[in-house]
Scaffold this motif. Structure first.
Motif, mmCIF file in Angstrom:
data_model
loop_
_atom_site.group_PDB
_atom_site.id
_atom_site.type_symbol
_atom_site.label_atom_id
_atom_site.label_comp_id
_atom_site.label_asym_id
_atom_site.label_seq_id
_atom_site.Cartn_x
_atom_site.Cartn_y
_atom_site.Cartn_z
ATOM 1 N N GLU A 22 51.281 30.534 18.540
ATOM 2 C CA GLU A 22 50.053 31.281 18.258
ATOM 3 C C GLU A 22 48.901 30.330 17.927
ATOM 4 O O GLU A 22 47.775 30.493 18.417
ATOM 5 C CB GLU A 22 50.277 32.259 17.101
ATOM 6 N N GLN B 204 57.185 30.475 16.906
ATOM 7 C CA GLN B 204 56.239 31.524 17.300
ATOM 8 C C GLN B 204 54.874 31.285 16.667
ATOM 9 O O GLN B 204 53.836 31.424 17.321
ATOM 10 C CB GLN B 204 56.783 32.907 16.913
ATOM 11 N N HIS B 205 54.863 30.900 15.405
ATOM 12 C CA HIS B 205 53.613 30.617 14.700
ATOM 13 C C HIS B 205 52.915 29.412 15.333
ATOM 14 O O HIS B 205 51.690 29.402 15.509
ATOM 15 C CB HIS B 205 53.914 30.388 13.219
#
Length: 189
Positions: free
Chosen positions: A94, A90-91
């Protein structure tokens, strides 16, 4: 050509840095030590990269006085935000979404240590990404390893082949080691 007879220690687990030193025809040994990569607030990106490279160098000074130790740290800066290594998928998503369709800078700080002396420098490269779809970013995350790379990407990977529109500065700096500046520094030792 580097003509010193000093043994060279590369203090990095980065396979890209190891490959780049090999391509420079340097004979070196990899030695690793864990170093916490925090830095004081208020530093600009170039200062952060050099600070961490010097922090890594400090971990080797006592044990390798008869060798030339090379340490480095690479960071990505986007709109004054430092993008380190992603913590999870997820990071990474992003980070790559932020980089998509715009410009960012890659800074690498390098320290050369021999005996009790440290010589440091940095390089900066501007990188322009074309806009990527979420599906393309997810493909990269699923099929490559973005977790050990600042900014969640390797310019030598698939994403570099399809997303990087142009760079201004050193390509090897984006890989994690500005070989042109390193060669000059080694030549003037």
């Amino acid at each position: 050509m580097y003509t010193q007879n000093l043994p060279i220690i590369l203090a990095s687990k980065s396979p890209r840095r190891q490959e780049l030193l090999s391509l420079m025809d340097l004979d070196f040994k990899v030695v690793l030590k864990e170093v916490e990569e925090s830095y004081p607030e208020g530093l600009n990106p170039a200062e952060i990269a050099v600070y961490i490279a010097e922090k890594k160098a400090g971990a080797f000074m006592a044990d390798y006085k008869d060798s030339l130790v090379i340490t480095a740290d690479t960071i990505v800066a986007h709109d004054n935000e430092i993008l380190g290594k992603p913590e999870d998928a997820q990071h990474a998503l992003e980070m790559l979404t932020k980089l998509s369709g715009g410009r960012h800078e890659v800074y690498t700080g390098v320290s050369l240590t021999f005996a009790d002396q440290v010589s440091s420098f940095y390089d900066v490269t501007e990188v322009y990404f074309r806009a990527l779809s979420k599906k393309q970013i997810q493909y990269y995350i699923d099929h490559y390893n973005p977790y050990d790379k600042a900014g969640a990407y390797g310019v030598q990977d698939w994403i570099g082949m399809v997303a990087v529109e142009k760079i201004i500065g050193s390509y090897t700096n984006v890989m994690g080691l500005p070989t042109e500046k390193l060669y000059l520094a080694l030549s003037t030792l």
